[in-house]
Motif scaffolding. Sequence first.
Motif, PDB file in Angstrom:
ATOM      1  N   LEU A 135     -27.792  36.587  57.914  1.00  0.00           N
ATOM      2  CA  LEU A 135     -28.373  36.756  59.237  1.00  0.00           C
ATOM      3  C   LEU A 135     -29.411  37.876  59.213  1.00  0.00           C
ATOM      4  CD1 LEU A 135     -25.321  36.492  61.664  1.00  0.00           C
ATOM      5  CD2 LEU A 135     -27.213  34.867  61.433  1.00  0.00           C
ATOM      6  N   PHE A 136     -30.574  37.584  59.767  1.00  0.00           N
ATOM      7  CA  PHE A 136     -31.646  38.567  59.876  1.00  0.00           C
ATOM      8  C   PHE A 136     -32.276  38.402  61.253  1.00  0.00           C
ATOM      9  CE2 PHE A 136     -35.843  40.326  59.671  1.00  0.00           C
ATOM     10  CZ  PHE A 136     -35.766  41.385  58.786  1.00  0.00           C
ATOM     11  N   VAL A 137     -32.332  39.488  62.022  1.00  0.00           N
ATOM     12  CA  VAL A 137     -32.928  39.447  63.355  1.00  0.00           C
ATOM     13  C   VAL A 137     -34.351  39.982  63.281  1.00  0.00           C
ATOM     14  CG1 VAL A 137     -32.805  40.265  65.736  1.00  0.00           C
ATOM     15  CG2 VAL A 137     -30.707  39.715  64.499  1.00  0.00           C
ATOM     16  N   MET A 170     -37.756  46.426  70.142  1.00  0.00           N
ATOM     17  CA  MET A 170     -36.964  46.966  69.045  1.00  0.00           C
ATOM     18  C   MET A 170     -35.521  47.258  69.449  1.00  0.00           C
ATOM     19  SD  MET A 170     -37.590  47.623  65.798  1.00  0.00           S
ATOM     20  CE  MET A 170     -36.104  46.671  65.499  1.00  0.00           C
ATOM     21  N   GLY A 171     -35.330  47.850  70.626  1.00  0.00           N
ATOM     22  CA  GLY A 171     -33.976  48.155  71.080  1.00  0.00           C
ATOM     23  C   GLY A 171     -33.114  46.914  71.221  1.00  0.00           C
ATOM     24  N   ILE A 220     -28.849  43.078  69.103  1.00  0.00           N
ATOM     25  CA  ILE A 220     -28.426  41.777  68.577  1.00  0.00           C
ATOM     26  C   ILE A 220     -27.907  41.935  67.150  1.00  0.00           C
ATOM     27  CG2 ILE A 220     -29.211  39.471  67.915  1.00  0.00           C
ATOM     28  CD1 ILE A 220     -31.278  39.707  70.221  1.00  0.00           C
ATOM     29  N   ALA A 221     -28.629  42.701  66.336  1.00  0.00           N
ATOM     30  CA  ALA A 221     -28.182  42.917  64.954  1.00  0.00           C
ATOM     31  C   ALA A 221     -26.826  43.594  64.913  1.00  0.00           C
ATOM     32  CB  ALA A 221     -29.217  43.743  64.194  1.00  0.00           C
ATOM     33  N   ALA A 222     -26.616  44.570  65.790  1.00  0.00           N
ATOM     34  CA  ALA A 222     -25.341  45.283  65.812  1.00  0.00           C
ATOM     35  C   ALA A 222     -24.198  44.368  66.224  1.00  0.00           C
ATOM     36  CB  ALA A 222     -25.426  46.476  66.759  1.00  0.00           C
ATOM     37  N   SER A 223     -24.457  43.481  67.174  1.00  0.00           N
ATOM     38  CA  SER A 223     -23.389  42.617  67.684  1.00  0.00           C
ATOM     39  C   SER A 223     -23.088  41.439  66.770  1.00  0.00           C
ATOM     40  CB  SER A 223     -23.745  42.100  69.081  1.00  0.00           C
ATOM     41  OG  SER A 223     -24.890  41.263  69.033  1.00  0.00           O
ATOM     42  N   THR A 224     -24.020  41.091  65.883  1.00  0.00           N
ATOM     43  CA  THR A 224     -23.831  39.925  65.019  1.00  0.00           C
ATOM     44  C   THR A 224     -23.667  40.283  63.539  1.00  0.00           C
ATOM     45  OG1 THR A 224     -26.240  39.616  64.781  1.00  0.00           O
ATOM     46  CG2 THR A 224     -25.143  38.436  66.577  1.00  0.00           C
ATOM     47  N   GLY A 260     -38.107  55.838  64.328  1.00  0.00           N
ATOM     48  CA  GLY A 260     -38.006  56.530  65.609  1.00  0.00           C
ATOM     49  C   GLY A 260     -37.018  55.853  66.543  1.00  0.00           C
ATOM     50  N   THR A 261     -37.138  54.531  66.691  1.00  0.00           N
ATOM     51  CA  THR A 261     -36.209  53.808  67.556  1.00  0.00           C
ATOM     52  C   THR A 261     -34.805  53.831  66.975  1.00  0.00           C
ATOM     53  OG1 THR A 261     -38.022  52.358  68.253  1.00  0.00           O
ATOM     54  CG2 THR A 261     -35.794  51.650  68.789  1.00  0.00           C
ATOM     55  N   TRP A 262     -34.688  53.714  65.652  1.00  0.00           N
ATOM     56  CA  TRP A 262     -33.369  53.750  65.032  1.00  0.00           C
ATOM     57  C   TRP A 262     -32.653  55.072  65.313  1.00  0.00           C
ATOM     58  CZ3 TRP A 262     -29.439  51.191  63.264  1.00  0.00           C
ATOM     59  CH2 TRP A 262     -28.490  51.840  62.481  1.00  0.00           C
ATOM     60  N   LEU A 263     -33.371  56.178  65.187  1.00  0.00           N
ATOM     61  CA  LEU A 263     -32.742  57.485  65.413  1.00  0.00           C
ATOM     62  C   LEU A 263     -32.308  57.661  66.865  1.00  0.00           C
ATOM     63  CD1 LEU A 263     -35.004  59.822  63.232  1.00  0.00           C
ATOM     64  CD2 LEU A 263     -32.624  59.189  62.798  1.00  0.00           C
ATOM     65  N   SER A 264     -33.029  57.028  67.787  1.00  0.00           N
ATOM     66  CA  SER A 264     -32.669  57.167  69.202  1.00  0.00           C
ATOM     67  C   SER A 264     -31.679  56.093  69.657  1.00  0.00           C
ATOM     68  CB  SER A 264     -33.929  57.095  70.076  1.00  0.00           C
ATOM     69  OG  SER A 264     -34.561  55.830  69.955  1.00  0.00           O
ATOM     70  N   PHE A 265     -31.368  55.145  68.784  1.00  0.00           N
ATOM     71  CA  PHE A 265     -30.501  54.013  69.131  1.00  0.00           C
ATOM     72  C   PHE A 265     -29.037  54.444  69.036  1.00  0.00           C
ATOM     73  CE2 PHE A 265     -28.460  49.920  67.663  1.00  0.00           C
ATOM     74  CZ  PHE A 265     -28.575  49.253  68.874  1.00  0.00           C
ATOM     75  N   ARG A 266     -28.303  54.255  70.122  1.00  0.00           N
ATOM     76  CA  ARG A 266     -26.919  54.746  70.175  1.00  0.00           C
ATOM     77  C   ARG A 266     -25.874  53.654  70.005  1.00  0.00           C
ATOM     78  NH1 ARG A 266     -27.601  59.887  68.929  1.00  0.00           N
ATOM     79  NH2 ARG A 266     -29.052  60.963  70.332  1.00  0.00           N
ATOM     80  N   ASN A 267     -26.276  52.406  70.027  1.00  0.00           N
ATOM     81  CA  ASN A 267     -25.315  51.300  69.973  1.00  0.00           C
ATOM     82  C   ASN A 267     -25.290  50.677  68.576  1.00  0.00           C
ATOM     83  OD1 ASN A 267     -23.454  49.397  70.995  1.00  0.00           O
ATOM     84  ND2 ASN A 267     -25.094  47.940  71.438  1.00  0.00           N
ATOM     85  N   ARG A 268     -25.124  51.501  67.563  1.00  0.00           N
ATOM     86  CA  ARG A 268     -25.292  51.030  66.184  1.00  0.00           C
ATOM     87  C   ARG A 268     -24.147  50.161  65.685  1.00  0.00           C
ATOM     88  NH1 ARG A 268     -27.618  56.556  63.275  1.00  0.00           N
ATOM     89  NH2 ARG A 268     -29.451  56.791  64.623  1.00  0.00           N
ATOM     90  N   GLY A 269     -22.972  50.307  66.270  1.00  0.00           N
ATOM     91  CA  GLY A 269     -21.841  49.521  65.788  1.00  0.00           C
ATOM     92  C   GLY A 269     -21.625  49.752  64.309  1.00  0.00           C
ATOM     93  N   GLY A 270     -21.620  48.667  63.526  1.00  0.00           N
ATOM     94  CA  GLY A 270     -21.411  48.782  62.095  1.00  0.00           C
ATOM     95  C   GLY A 270     -22.678  48.823  61.277  1.00  0.00           C
ATOM     96  N   LEU A 271     -23.832  49.052  61.935  1.00  0.00           N
ATOM     97  CA  LEU A 271     -25.111  49.075  61.218  1.00  0.00           C
ATOM     98  C   LEU A 271     -25.349  50.411  60.524  1.00  0.00           C
ATOM     99  CD1 LEU A 271     -27.624  47.371  63.703  1.00  0.00           C
ATOM    100  CD2 LEU A 271     -26.380  46.317  61.805  1.00  0.00           C
ATOM    101  N   ALA A 272     -26.095  50.353  59.434  1.00  0.00           N
ATOM    102  CA  ALA A 272     -26.502  51.556  58.707  1.00  0.00           C
ATOM    103  C   ALA A 272     -27.865  51.312  58.085  1.00  0.00           C
ATOM    104  CB  ALA A 272     -25.484  51.897  57.626  1.00  0.00           C
ATOM    105  N   VAL A 273     -28.574  52.387  57.775  1.00  0.00           N
ATOM    106  CA  VAL A 273     -29.828  52.264  57.027  1.00  0.00           C
ATOM    107  C   VAL A 273     -29.481  51.928  55.584  1.00  0.00           C
ATOM    108  CG1 VAL A 273     -31.856  53.480  56.161  1.00  0.00           C
ATOM    109  CG2 VAL A 273     -31.095  53.851  58.509  1.00  0.00           C
TER     110      VAL A 273
END
Length: 264
Positions: A133-135, A169-170, A175-179, A188-201
């Motif tokens: 899966l890729f969003v 981007m948000g 969607i990526a976090a939920s799927t 920049g958006t990644w650092l300000s994004f708070r709903n990361r769930g199981g995502l990582a760089v």
Amino acid sequence: MKFRRLLAACALALAATASMAQSIVMASTTSTEQSGLFGHLLPAFQRATGIAVKVVALGTGQAIDMGRRGDADLLFVHDQAAEEKFVAEGYAEQRHPVMYNDFVLVGPQQDPVQVRGKDVVAALRKVSAAHALFVSRGDKSGTHAAELRYWGLAGGTKGSGYRECGCGMGPALNIAASTGAYALADRGTWLSFRNRGGLAVLVEGDTRLFNQYGVMVVSPRRFAHVKAAEAQKFVDWIVSPAGQEAIAAYRIDGKQLFFPNAAR
């Protein structure tokens, strides 16, 4: 009494005209808006100049289309090839580099297709081969344009897990976090994004992930109604030491999101 009312009405009309003259419309990217950068920069600019900036946050391609229609006074975007074409076509007199950061490839922390590293092209080949899966933003943004370049370098085949959301981007990160999907994001958006769930760089540090931002005044030769003088004041401020210092000062959790690099 009627005369006084007439004077009051005239005064209100003049005040409204003056207010309109001291505001400009800037078409920009969702990454600069959603990262919180404008909430930091624009009050400082208004204090310095008295000019208010109304931001319309879109993908870079859509922001540039606004400029082509004369619906914005100023563009603040991040797709250098498209920006240079905009200037070459006569829609702006000059493009000014302002700042940079980088893109990152994010995905599930467990990294099921083993993309982790510093090579974005090799990572996308693995995503494609695994049909993971890729969003994709799929919105003609600067991030979307960069993503398509990387897919092209990877061979152009995206795999059956590729999904376009046609969103900013948000929302794409949500969607990526939920799927549990992979996605390309600006840092920049990644650092300000708070709903990361199981995502990582998972992929960073590739020189191809460099992300340059530029600013352009829409040409008054094309559109006489453009507030070019006021828009130029924003350009002059953002590339000045004061504007560049304001960019460098914007941080989240102590981390700098954007790095000034105006040519002076």
